[in-house]
Design a protein around this motif. Structure first.
Motif, short mmCIF file in Angstrom:
data_model
loop_
_atom_site.label_atom_id
_atom_site.label_comp_id
_atom_site.label_asym_id
_atom_site.label_seq_id
_atom_site.Cartn_x
_atom_site.Cartn_y
_atom_site.Cartn_z
N GLN A 32 -5.73 11.68 -1.51
CA GLN A 32 -4.45 11.23 -1.63
C GLN A 32 -4.53 12.81 -2.36
OE1 GLN A 32 -4.53 8.49 -5.49
NE2 GLN A 32 -6.64 10.17 -6.66
N HIS A 33 -5.81 13.81 -2.59
CA HIS A 33 -5.46 14.83 -2.99
C HIS A 33 -5.53 15.71 -1.79
CE1 HIS A 33 -6.99 14.47 -7.17
NE2 HIS A 33 -8.70 13.34 -6.43
N GLU A 34 -5.21 14.91 -0.80
CA GLU A 34 -5.04 16.10 0.70
C GLU A 34 -4.21 15.81 1.44
OE1 GLU A 34 -9.09 14.24 2.15
OE2 GLU A 34 -9.72 15.71 0.91
N HIS A 35 -3.70 14.81 1.04
CA HIS A 35 -2.39 14.65 1.57
C HIS A 35 -1.32 13.46 1.50
CE1 HIS A 35 -4.49 14.93 5.68
NE2 HIS A 35 -5.53 14.58 5.21
N PRO A 36 0.31 13.48 1.41
CA PRO A 36 1.10 12.23 0.97
C PRO A 36 0.16 11.14 0.59
CG PRO A 36 1.92 14.24 2.01
CD PRO A 36 -0.06 14.19 2.40
N CYS A 37 -0.03 10.28 0.14
CA CYS A 37 -0.57 9.00 0.50
C CYS A 37 0.20 7.74 -0.01
CB CYS A 37 -1.96 8.77 -0.45
SG CYS A 37 -3.44 9.84 0.41
N LEU A 38 0.07 6.74 0.65
CA LEU A 38 0.94 5.80 0.43
C LEU A 38 0.37 4.57 0.64
CD1 LEU A 38 3.49 5.92 3.07
CD2 LEU A 38 4.16 5.48 0.81
N PHE A 39 -0.16 3.37 -0.57
CA PHE A 39 -1.30 2.31 -0.56
C PHE A 39 -0.70 1.00 -0.78
CE2 PHE A 39 -4.42 5.78 -1.62
CZ PHE A 39 -4.36 6.65 -0.37
N PHE A 40 -0.59 0.45 -0.06
CA PHE A 40 0.10 -1.30 -0.32
C PHE A 40 -0.59 -2.15 -0.25
CE2 PHE A 40 1.24 -3.11 3.43
CZ PHE A 40 0.26 -2.20 4.47
N VAL A 41 -0.03 -3.58 -1.32
CA VAL A 41 -0.65 -4.90 -1.27
C VAL A 41 -0.06 -5.54 -0.01
CG1 VAL A 41 -0.96 -6.61 -2.22
CG2 VAL A 41 -0.80 -4.39 -3.51
N ALA A 42 -1.14 -6.10 1.12
CA ALA A 42 -0.43 -6.56 1.76
C ALA A 42 -0.29 -8.33 1.94
CB ALA A 42 -1.54 -6.24 3.22
N ASP A 43 0.57 -7.93 1.16
CA ASP A 43 0.92 -9.81 0.56
C ASP A 43 1.61 -10.37 1.64
OD1 ASP A 43 3.02 -8.45 0.26
OD2 ASP A 43 3.94 -10.01 -2.00
N ALA A 76 0.22 9.08 -9.31
CA ALA A 76 1.54 10.47 -9.71
C ALA A 76 0.86 11.85 -8.35
CB ALA A 76 0.29 11.94 -11.03
N GLN A 77 0.11 11.01 -7.30
CA GLN A 77 -0.28 11.61 -6.54
C GLN A 77 0.08 10.75 -5.48
OE1 GLN A 77 -3.35 14.86 -5.87
NE2 GLN A 77 -4.15 14.67 -7.82
N ALA A 78 -0.44 9.60 -4.98
CA ALA A 78 -0.30 8.19 -4.05
C ALA A 78 0.64 7.49 -4.60
CB ALA A 78 -1.18 7.34 -3.96
N THR A 79 1.45 6.85 -3.65
CA THR A 79 2.41 5.64 -3.71
C THR A 79 1.91 4.64 -3.95
OG1 THR A 79 3.97 7.15 -2.89
CG2 THR A 79 4.27 4.99 -3.22
N ILE A 80 1.68 3.82 -4.66
CA ILE A 80 1.55 2.67 -4.72
C ILE A 80 2.67 0.99 -4.91
CG2 ILE A 80 0.27 0.95 -5.83
CD1 ILE A 80 -1.24 2.87 -7.31
N PHE A 81 2.62 0.34 -3.47
CA PHE A 81 3.81 -0.55 -3.50
C PHE A 81 3.18 -1.99 -2.54
CE2 PHE A 81 4.87 -0.20 0.51
CZ PHE A 81 4.66 0.53 1.48
N ILE A 82 4.18 -2.86 -2.89
CA ILE A 82 3.73 -3.75 -2.30
C ILE A 82 5.15 -4.38 -1.02
CG2 ILE A 82 3.60 -6.52 -2.77
CD1 ILE A 82 3.24 -5.89 -6.00
N GLN A 83 3.56 -4.90 -0.59
CA GLN A 83 4.53 -5.70 1.44
C GLN A 83 6.54 -5.72 1.02
OE1 GLN A 83 2.45 -7.85 3.84
NE2 GLN A 83 3.32 -6.44 5.46
N SER A 84 5.94 -6.98 0.55
CA SER A 84 6.65 -7.81 0.34
C SER A 84 8.52 -7.44 -0.49
CB SER A 84 6.48 -9.20 -0.48
OG SER A 84 5.78 -9.37 -1.92
N LYS A 85 8.36 -6.16 -1.32
CA LYS A 85 9.43 -5.64 -2.25
C LYS A 85 9.77 -4.51 -1.38
CE LYS A 85 7.70 -8.20 -4.99
NZ LYS A 85 8.04 -9.26 -5.22
N VAL A 86 9.19 -4.61 0.06
CA VAL A 86 10.19 -3.89 0.78
C VAL A 86 10.36 -4.61 2.18
CG1 VAL A 86 10.25 -1.59 1.83
CG2 VAL A 86 9.21 -1.66 0.12
N PRO A 87 12.16 -5.40 1.95
CA PRO A 87 11.76 -6.02 3.57
C PRO A 87 12.01 -5.86 3.80
CG PRO A 87 13.29 -6.16 1.34
CD PRO A 87 12.34 -5.73 0.80
N GLU A 88 11.99 -3.71 4.66
CA GLU A 88 12.64 -3.62 6.16
C GLU A 88 11.79 -3.83 6.29
OE1 GLU A 88 13.12 -1.81 2.42
OE2 GLU A 88 15.25 -1.74 3.29
#
Ligand code: TRP
Ligand code: SF4
Length: 400
Positions: A32-43, A76-88
């Motif tokens: 997360q210090h080296e790249h724009p990062c996205l981490f998600f819960v694969a529900d 503040a550095q990485a984007t944390i999200f949940i898969q099912s909240k991004v129906p795309e």
């Protein structure tokens, strides 16, 4: 400089343990210090195998996110999200499914492996067969450059690359592409245009990987290009079609060397785990009662660290001095096992202290976690929507 985008996901399995920390999470924290990062819960991925017991997904999701945050994943550095909240993700999965040969899915090694491993479950389902494609959609929708995964997941990344290539091949041509690409090259300005042409030749005639990387950097640095022109330049550099979906690379995560309480690899299914943010008393008790060299029955018997799982934990937590002390003390019966275990206990508690502290803040205020995730979902969704616009347009679905 263009920073490569990193994306990774984890199924919501509930509370994480030290094996997850020493394998995956420390790596995420570093990235997360080296790249724009996205981490998600694969529900949704959890449902591919646990469709008959979905009741635990919600709690497992929140527990896992708190563990990520506790381990130092920084919203503040990485984007944390949940898969099912991004129906795309689901829309892309559906569209990709139209052009995915069944054979490709059947050949993914985890398909047969998991079916054999999870014998007690009926996994002859549509969703289970398609799960690598859902994973491909997860990755392609963010145009991720790098995907940190364990060894078992490498074939899924390779599969994702094949899907991206197939998609670009089928839908990546626009009428008059060559001419439009040449126009875009001119827009780079004469100096850059010349360099671009050189790099293009070096890649296409000699396959020089470095040329393609320099080419990407050059396009990224060029300002005031439209998104469409940028895409054309990427495509023209590599072949002649437009690159709509980007091929990701795998970033192999070293398997965790974290031994469990019995010396085997730490794993929930072996019941040998220590959880992240487990309380100090419970950790102390687990270590105090853990198995040592079975030959060392009495305090006066000398022992052999090589036959003792505590020694393996010293490899993780102790410095050279302590290790020398263990070796000498154990083999001469100079130290007792309880004494020997203390530095491991101390090391673990010290490691977990900042995690417990961070976790406390989130446990005390669950709304904080909800907000972080809501924020992350929104950011992720914007990126996903951009890709979907291009995808729909490429397929011819952006009418009406
Ligand atoms: N399939 C992965 C696993 O079981 C989780 C996952 C889903 C994932 N989608 C992903 C990992 C996208 C990386 C990128 O561990
Ligand atoms: Fe294991 Fe330490 Fe006891 Fe030796 S002294 S058997 S290394 S716990």
């Amino acid at each position: 400089m263009y920073a490569e985008r990193v994306l990774s996901g984890m199924r919501p399995t509930g509370r994480l343990h030290l094996g997850h920390y020493h394998g995956v999470l420390q790596n995420w924290v570093k990235l997360q210090h080296e790249h724009p990062c996205l981490f998600f819960v694969a529900d949704w991925h959890a449902l591919t195998t646990s469709y008959d017991e979905p009741g635990t997904i919600e709690q497992s999701t929140w527990d896992m996110v708190v563990d990520w945050l506790a381990a130092g994943v920084d919203p503040a550095q990485a984007t944390i999200f949940i898969q099912s909240k991004v129906p795309e993700h689901a829309e892309l999965h559906l569209l990709l499914s139209m052009m995915t040969p069944l054979g490709w899915l059947e050949r993914v090694p985890t398909y047969k492996d998991q079916q054999e491993k999870l014998m007690h479950k009926d996994l002859t389902t549509y969703g289970f067969l398609g799960y690598p494609l859902l994973q491909a959609a997860d990755i392609l929708i963010y145009r991720a450059d790098k995907v940190p995964v364990g060894e078992d997941q490498i074939p899924h990344i390779e599969f994702t690359r094949e899907i991206a290539r197939r998609f670009n091949h089928l839908y990546g041509r626009e009428p008059g592409f060559e001419d439009k690409a040449k126009e875009a090259v001119k827009k780079l300005g004469s100096k850059r245009a010349k360099l671009y042409e050189e790099l293009r030749t070096r890649y296409q005639e000699r396959g020089e990987q470095e040329a393609i990387e320099q080419g990407h950097a050059l396009i990224d640095e060029a300002q005031s290009l439209s998104h469409a022109d940028r895409e054309r330049l990427f495509g023209y550099l590599e072949g002649s079609s437009k690159m709509i979906l980007a091929e990701p690379g795998a970033l192999l995560t070293e398997a965790s060397k974290m031994p469990g309480l019995d010396g085997q690899k730490m794993s929930k299914s072996y019941g040998n785990t220590i959880f992240l943010r487990e309380d100090a008393e419970s950790i102390t008790k687990k270590i105090r009662t853990m198995q040592t060299d079975p030959q060392r029955v009495r305090r006066t018997d000398p022992g052999d660290p090589d036959k003792c799982p505590v020694w393996q934990l010293h490899q993780v937590y102790s410095n050279a001095d302590v290790k020398t002390w263990v070796q000498a003390g154990c083999r001469s019966a100079g130290i007792g096992c309880i004494e020997c275990k203390q530095p491991v206990i101390d090391g673990m508690l010290k490691e977990q202290e900042p995690m417990r502290e961070r976790a406390r803040m989130y446990e005390d205020d669950p709304a904080l976690v909800r907000n972080i995730v809501a924020d992350g979902c929104e950011r992720a969704r914007k990126l996903a929507q951009e890709t979907m616009r291009d995808v729909r347009e490429a397929i011819g679905l952006s009418y009406g």
